[in-house]
Design an enzyme around this catalytic site. Structure first.
Site, PDB file in Angstrom:
ATOM      1  N   SER A 139       1.650   3.406  -2.456  1.00  0.00           N
ATOM      2  CA  SER A 139       1.376   4.246  -3.535  1.00  0.00           C
ATOM      3  C   SER A 139       0.298   5.700  -3.106  1.00  0.00           C
ATOM      4  O   SER A 139       0.512   6.400  -3.926  1.00  0.00           O
ATOM      5  CB  SER A 139       0.522   3.510  -4.796  1.00  0.00           C
ATOM      6  OG  SER A 139      -0.761   2.969  -4.033  1.00  0.00           O
ATOM      7  N   SER A 141      -5.131  -0.396  13.920  1.00  0.00           N
ATOM      8  CA  SER A 141      -5.681   0.866  13.863  1.00  0.00           C
ATOM      9  C   SER A 141      -6.377   0.954  15.440  1.00  0.00           C
ATOM     10  O   SER A 141      -6.239  -0.159  16.118  1.00  0.00           O
ATOM     11  CB  SER A 141      -6.828   0.675  12.892  1.00  0.00           C
ATOM     12  OG  SER A 141      -7.973   1.576  13.234  1.00  0.00           O
ATOM     13  N   LYS A 145      -8.095  -5.546  12.322  1.00  0.00           N
ATOM     14  CA  LYS A 145      -7.179  -4.758  12.946  1.00  0.00           C
ATOM     15  C   LYS A 145      -6.688  -5.362  14.431  1.00  0.00           C
ATOM     16  O   LYS A 145      -5.723  -5.314  14.804  1.00  0.00           O
ATOM     17  CB  LYS A 145      -7.434  -3.259  13.098  1.00  0.00           C
ATOM     18  CG  LYS A 145      -7.605  -2.541  11.760  1.00  0.00           C
ATOM     19  CD  LYS A 145      -6.341  -2.817  10.861  1.00  0.00           C
ATOM     20  CE  LYS A 145      -6.295  -1.634   9.705  1.00  0.00           C
ATOM     21  NZ  LYS A 145      -5.109  -2.031   8.918  1.00  0.00           N
ATOM     22  N   ALA A 187     -12.326  -5.991  13.543  1.00  0.00           N
ATOM     23  CA  ALA A 187     -11.979  -7.451  13.722  1.00  0.00           C
ATOM     24  C   ALA A 187     -10.450  -7.751  12.906  1.00  0.00           C
ATOM     25  O   ALA A 187      -9.528  -8.408  13.634  1.00  0.00           O
ATOM     26  CB  ALA A 187     -12.795  -8.643  13.225  1.00  0.00           C
ATOM     27  N   GLY A 245       0.857  -1.158   0.087  1.00  0.00           N
ATOM     28  CA  GLY A 245      -0.018   0.077  -0.015  1.00  0.00           C
ATOM     29  C   GLY A 245       0.797   1.204   0.076  1.00  0.00           C
ATOM     30  O   GLY A 245       0.531   2.285   0.599  1.00  0.00           O
ATOM     31  N   TYR A 258     -13.618  -4.149   9.976  1.00  0.00           N
ATOM     32  CA  TYR A 258     -12.214  -3.498  10.018  1.00  0.00           C
ATOM     33  C   TYR A 258     -11.436  -3.635  11.244  1.00  0.00           C
ATOM     34  O   TYR A 258     -10.273  -3.899  11.373  1.00  0.00           O
ATOM     35  CB  TYR A 258     -12.321  -2.106   9.666  1.00  0.00           C
ATOM     36  CG  TYR A 258     -11.376  -1.237   9.636  1.00  0.00           C
ATOM     37  CD1 TYR A 258     -10.436  -1.327   8.362  1.00  0.00           C
ATOM     38  CD2 TYR A 258     -10.908  -0.443  10.400  1.00  0.00           C
ATOM     39  CE1 TYR A 258      -9.191  -0.362   8.316  1.00  0.00           C
ATOM     40  CE2 TYR A 258      -9.918   0.417  10.576  1.00  0.00           C
ATOM     41  CZ  TYR A 258      -8.937   0.393   9.281  1.00  0.00           C
ATOM     42  OH  TYR A 258      -7.895   1.247   9.397  1.00  0.00           O
ATOM     43  N   ASN A 275       1.108  -2.459   5.516  1.00  0.00           N
ATOM     44  CA  ASN A 275       0.432  -1.336   5.348  1.00  0.00           C
ATOM     45  C   ASN A 275      -0.832  -1.368   4.539  1.00  0.00           C
ATOM     46  O   ASN A 275      -1.943  -0.664   5.006  1.00  0.00           O
ATOM     47  CB  ASN A 275       1.262  -0.118   5.064  1.00  0.00           C
ATOM     48  CG  ASN A 275       0.343   1.324   4.802  1.00  0.00           C
ATOM     49  OD1 ASN A 275      -0.064   1.624   6.043  1.00  0.00           O
ATOM     50  ND2 ASN A 275       0.154   1.655   3.599  1.00  0.00           N
ATOM     51  N   VAL A 286      -2.314  -8.025  -2.113  1.00  0.00           N
ATOM     52  CA  VAL A 286      -1.872  -8.580  -0.900  1.00  0.00           C
ATOM     53  C   VAL A 286      -2.949  -9.751  -0.575  1.00  0.00           C
ATOM     54  O   VAL A 286      -2.261 -10.546   0.366  1.00  0.00           O
ATOM     55  CB  VAL A 286      -1.554  -7.957   0.045  1.00  0.00           C
ATOM     56  CG1 VAL A 286      -0.465  -6.668  -0.341  1.00  0.00           C
ATOM     57  CG2 VAL A 286      -2.876  -6.986   0.705  1.00  0.00           C
ATOM     58  N   ILE A 336      -6.269   9.654  10.304  1.00  0.00           N
ATOM     59  CA  ILE A 336      -5.170  10.292   9.824  1.00  0.00           C
ATOM     60  C   ILE A 336      -5.667  10.770   8.225  1.00  0.00           C
ATOM     61  O   ILE A 336      -6.273   9.990   7.867  1.00  0.00           O
ATOM     62  CB  ILE A 336      -4.040   9.238   9.447  1.00  0.00           C
ATOM     63  CG1 ILE A 336      -3.632   8.338  10.611  1.00  0.00           C
ATOM     64  CG2 ILE A 336      -2.780  10.068   8.672  1.00  0.00           C
ATOM     65  CD1 ILE A 336      -2.999   9.169  11.649  1.00  0.00           C
TER      66      ILE A 336
HETATM   67  P1  NAP Z   1      -5.294   4.764   1.343  1.00  0.00           P
HETATM   68  O1  NAP Z   1      -4.706   6.046   1.252  1.00  0.00           O
HETATM   69  O2  NAP Z   1      -6.730   4.281   1.090  1.00  0.00           O
HETATM   70  O3  NAP Z   1      -4.438   3.640   0.727  1.00  0.00           O
HETATM   71  C1  NAP Z   1      -4.326   2.422   0.539  1.00  0.00           C
HETATM   72  C2  NAP Z   1      -3.192   1.803   0.138  1.00  0.00           C
HETATM   73  O4  NAP Z   1      -3.369   0.482   0.024  1.00  0.00           O
HETATM   74  C3  NAP Z   1      -3.142   1.971  -1.632  1.00  0.00           C
HETATM   75  O5  NAP Z   1      -1.845   2.062  -1.655  1.00  0.00           O
HETATM   76  C4  NAP Z   1      -3.715   1.086  -2.188  1.00  0.00           C
HETATM   77  O6  NAP Z   1      -3.332   0.678  -3.426  1.00  0.00           O
HETATM   78  C5  NAP Z   1      -3.259  -0.200  -1.186  1.00  0.00           C
HETATM   79  N1  NAP Z   1      -3.946  -1.548  -1.473  1.00  0.00           N
HETATM   80  C6  NAP Z   1      -5.713  -1.458  -1.176  1.00  0.00           C
HETATM   81  N2  NAP Z   1      -5.775  -2.710  -1.448  1.00  0.00           N
HETATM   82  C7  NAP Z   1      -4.813  -3.543  -1.534  1.00  0.00           C
HETATM   83  C8  NAP Z   1      -4.610  -4.886  -2.122  1.00  0.00           C
HETATM   84  N3  NAP Z   1      -5.593  -5.818  -2.042  1.00  0.00           N
HETATM   85  N4  NAP Z   1      -3.271  -5.252  -2.367  1.00  0.00           N
HETATM   86  C9  NAP Z   1      -2.271  -4.442  -2.354  1.00  0.00           C
HETATM   87  N5  NAP Z   1      -2.485  -2.949  -1.911  1.00  0.00           N
HETATM   88  C10 NAP Z   1      -3.774  -2.606  -1.706  1.00  0.00           C
HETATM   89  O7  NAP Z   1      -5.087   4.277   2.854  1.00  0.00           O
HETATM   90  P2  NAP Z   1      -4.347   4.771   4.108  1.00  0.00           P
HETATM   91  O8  NAP Z   1      -5.215   5.777   4.990  1.00  0.00           O
HETATM   92  O9  NAP Z   1      -2.849   5.517   3.731  1.00  0.00           O
HETATM   93  O10 NAP Z   1      -4.114   3.423   5.158  1.00  0.00           O
HETATM   94  C11 NAP Z   1      -2.981   2.923   5.158  1.00  0.00           C
HETATM   95  C12 NAP Z   1      -3.053   1.746   6.415  1.00  0.00           C
HETATM   96  O11 NAP Z   1      -3.203   2.471   7.541  1.00  0.00           O
HETATM   97  C13 NAP Z   1      -4.246   0.753   6.272  1.00  0.00           C
HETATM   98  O12 NAP Z   1      -4.246  -0.312   6.403  1.00  0.00           O
HETATM   99  C14 NAP Z   1      -5.115   1.397   7.152  1.00  0.00           C
HETATM  100  O13 NAP Z   1      -6.115   0.588   7.516  1.00  0.00           O
HETATM  101  C15 NAP Z   1      -4.618   2.014   8.254  1.00  0.00           C
HETATM  102  N6  NAP Z   1      -5.054   3.033   8.872  1.00  0.00           N
HETATM  103  C16 NAP Z   1      -5.452   4.128   8.411  1.00  0.00           C
HETATM  104  C17 NAP Z   1      -6.113   5.273   9.218  1.00  0.00           C
HETATM  105  C18 NAP Z   1      -6.565   6.548   8.654  1.00  0.00           C
HETATM  106  O14 NAP Z   1      -6.898   7.244   9.325  1.00  0.00           O
HETATM  107  N7  NAP Z   1      -6.258   6.758   7.590  1.00  0.00           N
HETATM  108  C19 NAP Z   1      -6.316   4.830  10.643  1.00  0.00           C
HETATM  109  C20 NAP Z   1      -5.966   3.659  11.253  1.00  0.00           C
HETATM  110  C21 NAP Z   1      -5.179   2.768  10.260  1.00  0.00           C
HETATM  111  P3  NAP Z   1      -3.836   1.442  -4.801  1.00  0.00           P
HETATM  112  O15 NAP Z   1      -3.335   2.876  -4.574  1.00  0.00           O
HETATM  113  O16 NAP Z   1      -3.249   0.927  -5.839  1.00  0.00           O
HETATM  114  O17 NAP Z   1      -5.255   1.819  -4.742  1.00  0.00           O
END
Ligand code: NAP
Length: 241
Positions: A13, A141, A158, A156, A11, A154, A89, A63, A187
């Site tokens: 990108s 998370s 995490k 479950a 993740g 989600y 991630n 993944v 975030i």
């Molecule tokens: P995001 O901006 O939605 O980015 C998600 C990333 O995961 C993208 O790079 C996406 O690739 C990739 N991805 C999604 N499904 C995938 C798969 N099946 N195989 C490979 N790559 C995949 O998410 P984020 O907010 O940065 O979150 C990153 C991590 O932090 C996640 O695990 C999320 O649950 C956790 N998190 C986030 C927050 C928050 O508030 N943002 C809070 C707690 C935890 P593409 O760009 O190609 O779609």
């Protein structure tokens, strides 16, 4: 510094993963990022990393797929020689109330967020054993710590990641492989783009949403912290204290 290390970031990108890739590259690590579909975004992150003087390559890989992750880890090994750091991630949300949640939404979140971490850890562990060192960082998370209405799938996944992290930490510690988790709060990324920032900020002791760079700072810390394993580090502005 992370000079001489190769880091795999799933993740990578967008959002938190992209910030971690850039932060690791700033400290000299070679970067391999995995992404689901956004090739242009992934290539842009790699360009940013290369501008910092390190090698960086992007791999399109779901993944959730055991076979795809196996092939991708083999390709990374062929391109970089070895892997020292793995950041699990990649994650998705498919929110909904339990009474109405579709089975496919439950499964998709568990498959990507939890099984995806198993898949990558499973395939990279042989490389870590060969290198006689390793560092795994799993993105949990605060939902996994506290639960969250509308996010049973989600939360479950995490919470499951915390069990996976601690079990792997116990299993692999004797091999000099550390396994830790980060539990971010809210975030500001695409994942939370639909949230009303001002309303959310009122519920956070530090009164603002986090930035991807706040989480990247914690990932750098854990990557360099040689005596920490099995830890869950909250990066949440105090929301889950
Ligand atoms: P995001 O901006 O939605 O980015 C998600 C990333 O995961 C993208 O790079 C996406 O690739 C990739 N991805 C999604 N499904 C995938 C798969 N099946 N195989 C490979 N790559 C995949 O998410 P984020 O907010 O940065 O979150 C990153 C991590 O932090 C996640 O695990 C999320 O649950 C956790 N998190 C986030 C927050 C928050 O508030 N943002 C809070 C707690 C935890 P593409 O760009 O190609 O779609």
């Amino acid at each position: 510094m992370l000079t001489g290390k190769t880091a795999v970031i799933t993740g990578g990108s967008r959002g938190i993963g992209a910030a971690i890739a850039r932060a690791f590259a700033e400290r000299g690590a070679q970067i391999a990022i995995l992404y689901a579909g956004r090739t242009e975004a992934a290539e842009a992150v790699c360009s940013d990393c290369r501008a910092l003087g390190v090698n960086a390559l992007a791999y399109k890989c779901d993944v959730a797929s055991f076979d795809q992750t196996k092939e991708t880890v083999a390709a990374i090994r062929a391109d970089f020689g070895n892997v020292h750091i793995l950041v699990n991630n990649a994650g998705i949300t498919r929110d909904g109330l339990i009474a109405r949640m579709r089975e496919e939404d439950y499964d998709a979140v568990l498959d990507t967020n939890l099984k995806g971490t198993f898949n990558m850890t499973r395939h990279c562990s042989g490389l870590f054993l060969r290198a006689k060192e390793g560092c795994i960082i799993n993105m949990s998370s605060v939902s996994g710590l506290m639960g969250n209405a509308g996010q049973c799938n989600y939360a479950a996944a995490k919470a499951g990641l915390i069990g996976l992290t601690k079990s792997a930490a116990r299993e692999l510690a004797a091999k000099n492989i550390r396994v830790n988790a980060i539990a971010p709060g809210f975030i500001a990324t695409d994942m939370t783009a639909s949230f009303a920032e001002e309303t959310i900020a009122r519920s956070i002791p530090l009164q603002r949403m986090g930035r991807p760079e706040d989480v990247a700072q914690a990932a750098v810390f854990l990557a360099e912290a040689e005596y920490i394993t099995g830890e869950v580090l909250r990066v949440d502005g105090g929301i889950a204290m």
